[in-house]
Write a protein that holds these residues in place. Structure first.
Motif, mmCIF file in Angstrom:
data_model
loop_
_atom_site.group_PDB
_atom_site.id
_atom_site.type_symbol
_atom_site.label_atom_id
_atom_site.label_comp_id
_atom_site.label_asym_id
_atom_site.label_seq_id
_atom_site.Cartn_x
_atom_site.Cartn_y
_atom_site.Cartn_z
ATOM 1 N N VAL A 25 0.814 -1.213 0.000
ATOM 2 C CA VAL A 25 0.000 0.000 0.000
ATOM 3 C C VAL A 25 0.851 1.268 0.000
ATOM 4 O O VAL A 25 0.542 2.222 -0.695
ATOM 5 C CB VAL A 25 -0.978 0.010 1.200
ATOM 6 C CG1 VAL A 25 -1.753 1.316 1.274
ATOM 7 C CG2 VAL A 25 -1.948 -1.159 1.087
ATOM 8 N N PHE A 26 1.938 1.274 0.774
ATOM 9 C CA PHE A 26 2.739 2.490 0.908
ATOM 10 C C PHE A 26 4.025 2.401 0.095
ATOM 11 O O PHE A 26 4.431 3.358 -0.529
ATOM 12 C CB PHE A 26 3.016 2.788 2.376
ATOM 13 C CG PHE A 26 1.751 2.831 3.184
ATOM 14 C CD1 PHE A 26 0.786 3.794 2.935
ATOM 15 C CD2 PHE A 26 1.491 1.881 4.148
ATOM 16 C CE1 PHE A 26 -0.398 3.819 3.651
ATOM 17 C CE2 PHE A 26 0.306 1.903 4.867
ATOM 18 C CZ PHE A 26 -0.637 2.871 4.631
ATOM 19 N N GLY A 27 4.678 1.259 0.129
ATOM 20 C CA GLY A 27 5.784 0.973 -0.779
ATOM 21 C C GLY A 27 7.100 1.668 -0.548
ATOM 22 O O GLY A 27 8.074 1.316 -1.170
ATOM 23 N N ARG A 33 11.868 -1.784 0.582
ATOM 24 C CA ARG A 33 13.013 -2.690 0.462
ATOM 25 C C ARG A 33 12.537 -4.134 0.494
ATOM 26 O O ARG A 33 13.055 -4.992 -0.216
ATOM 27 C CB ARG A 33 14.017 -2.429 1.583
ATOM 28 C CG ARG A 33 14.750 -1.107 1.391
ATOM 29 C CD ARG A 33 15.668 -0.775 2.544
ATOM 30 N NE ARG A 33 16.654 -1.819 2.741
ATOM 31 C CZ ARG A 33 17.272 -2.030 3.902
ATOM 32 N NH1 ARG A 33 16.995 -1.275 4.949
ATOM 33 N NH2 ARG A 33 18.158 -2.987 4.013
ATOM 34 N N LEU A 34 11.522 -4.412 1.316
ATOM 35 C CA LEU A 34 10.962 -5.757 1.371
ATOM 36 C C LEU A 34 10.360 -6.128 0.015
ATOM 37 O O LEU A 34 10.637 -7.207 -0.526
ATOM 38 C CB LEU A 34 9.890 -5.827 2.465
ATOM 39 C CG LEU A 34 9.214 -7.184 2.646
ATOM 40 C CD1 LEU A 34 10.194 -8.175 3.258
ATOM 41 C CD2 LEU A 34 7.981 -7.044 3.515
ATOM 42 N N TYR A 141 11.567 -9.261 13.546
ATOM 43 C CA TYR A 141 11.022 -7.997 13.070
ATOM 44 C C TYR A 141 11.489 -7.767 11.640
ATOM 45 O O TYR A 141 12.533 -8.284 11.225
ATOM 46 C CB TYR A 141 11.540 -6.831 13.921
ATOM 47 C CG TYR A 141 10.921 -6.716 15.278
ATOM 48 C CD1 TYR A 141 9.656 -6.152 15.438
ATOM 49 C CD2 TYR A 141 11.613 -7.130 16.408
ATOM 50 C CE1 TYR A 141 9.090 -6.017 16.702
ATOM 51 C CE2 TYR A 141 11.055 -7.004 17.678
ATOM 52 C CZ TYR A 141 9.797 -6.442 17.813
ATOM 53 O OH TYR A 141 9.234 -6.314 19.048
ATOM 54 N N LEU A 142 10.764 -6.932 10.907
ATOM 55 C CA LEU A 142 11.116 -6.611 9.531
ATOM 56 C C LEU A 142 12.515 -6.013 9.428
ATOM 57 O O LEU A 142 13.309 -6.411 8.575
ATOM 58 C CB LEU A 142 10.085 -5.652 8.924
ATOM 59 C CG LEU A 142 10.368 -5.155 7.513
ATOM 60 C CD1 LEU A 142 10.535 -6.313 6.536
ATOM 61 C CD2 LEU A 142 9.274 -4.214 7.058
ATOM 62 N N ASP A 143 12.845 -5.046 10.303
ATOM 63 C CA ASP A 143 14.160 -4.408 10.182
ATOM 64 C C ASP A 143 15.293 -5.398 10.405
ATOM 65 O O ASP A 143 16.324 -5.343 9.735
ATOM 66 C CB ASP A 143 14.283 -3.179 11.090
ATOM 67 C CG ASP A 143 14.096 -3.491 12.558
ATOM 68 O OD1 ASP A 143 13.603 -4.586 12.891
ATOM 69 O OD2 ASP A 143 14.435 -2.625 13.386
ATOM 70 N N HIS A 149 19.250 -10.349 5.921
ATOM 71 C CA HIS A 149 19.042 -11.107 4.682
ATOM 72 C C HIS A 149 18.974 -10.292 3.394
ATOM 73 O O HIS A 149 19.046 -10.855 2.307
ATOM 74 C CB HIS A 149 17.760 -11.947 4.782
ATOM 75 C CG HIS A 149 17.811 -12.946 5.878
ATOM 76 N ND1 HIS A 149 18.563 -14.091 5.810
ATOM 77 C CD2 HIS A 149 17.224 -12.964 7.106
ATOM 78 C CE1 HIS A 149 18.428 -14.783 6.934
ATOM 79 N NE2 HIS A 149 17.628 -14.118 7.727
ATOM 80 N N ILE A 150 18.798 -8.980 3.499
ATOM 81 C CA ILE A 150 18.655 -8.148 2.309
ATOM 82 C C ILE A 150 19.786 -7.117 2.311
ATOM 83 O O ILE A 150 20.140 -6.591 3.343
ATOM 84 C CB ILE A 150 17.285 -7.412 2.300
ATOM 85 C CG1 ILE A 150 16.131 -8.385 2.487
ATOM 86 C CG2 ILE A 150 17.116 -6.587 1.042
ATOM 87 C CD1 ILE A 150 15.877 -9.316 1.327
#
Length: 181
Positions: A25-27, A33-34, A141-143, A149-150
């Motif tokens: 939705v926000f991107g 990054r995800l 968590y996402l961060d 991993h990214i």
């Protein structure tokens, strides 16, 4: 010579709705990054019938003001990259969870042999140790997921960042405008 057995497969990841939704939705920022990660094949998001139904349900929330066509467009930015996993019946055992809506994500992680479950949900994160001990994967968590991993945002080329900005502008163009006062 490229030996197919030495090429590592992308990490299999379960993304909780609360991390997929902002990416769609926000991107921008961390969520962007995800999204770029799954689109570039850095990791493979896993999905089950129940987790996709949850995403569809949440995209329809009135607060997002997304038309059915916009909801479908956002799903089309995600679903082509997911690998679907059939959850056996009965589902694999997982730790008891306060929120029954979190169970499908843990079932998916076990059944799909995920390397990590990414969430911002306090109930799920509180179960991280117990889940990993009982045959699940890490819950992060996402961060943390992005850091481990990214590639860091600094490693993205200017061209990729421009593509991302263009995509974000395109999304802004289709989202409903706030009424003028």
């Amino acid at each position: 010579q490229n030996d197919p057995q030495t090429v590592s497969a992308p990490l299999r990841v379960v993304l909780d709705t609360n991390v997929v939704l902002p990416a769609l939705v926000f991107g921008g920022g961390v969520a962007g990054r995800l999204r770029l990660g799954w689109q570039q094949g850095t990791f493979v998001p896993l999905a089950s019938t129940a987790t996709v139904q949850e995403l569809v349900r949440v995209l329809a929330y009135p607060k997002f003001r997304l038309s059915p066509a916009e909801q479908q467009e956002l799903l089309a930015d995600y679903l082509p990259w997911v690998q679907t996993v059939r959850i056996p019946q009965p589902p694999p055992p997982v730790p008891d969870c306060r929120d029954p809506l979190d169970l499908p994500f843990m079932h998916l992680a076990v059944a799909g042999q995920a390397g990590v479950l990414v969430s911002g949900d306090g109930d799920l994160l509180a179960l991280a140790d117990a889940f990993e001990r009982t045959g699940g994967c890490p819950i992060t968590y996402l961060d943390t997921f992005l850091r481990v991993h990214i590639s860091p945002i600094e490693l993205y080329t200017a061209e990729r960042l421009k593509e991302f900005d263009d995509a974000e502008s395109s999304l802004a163009a289709v989202l409903p405008k706030s009424p003028k006062k």
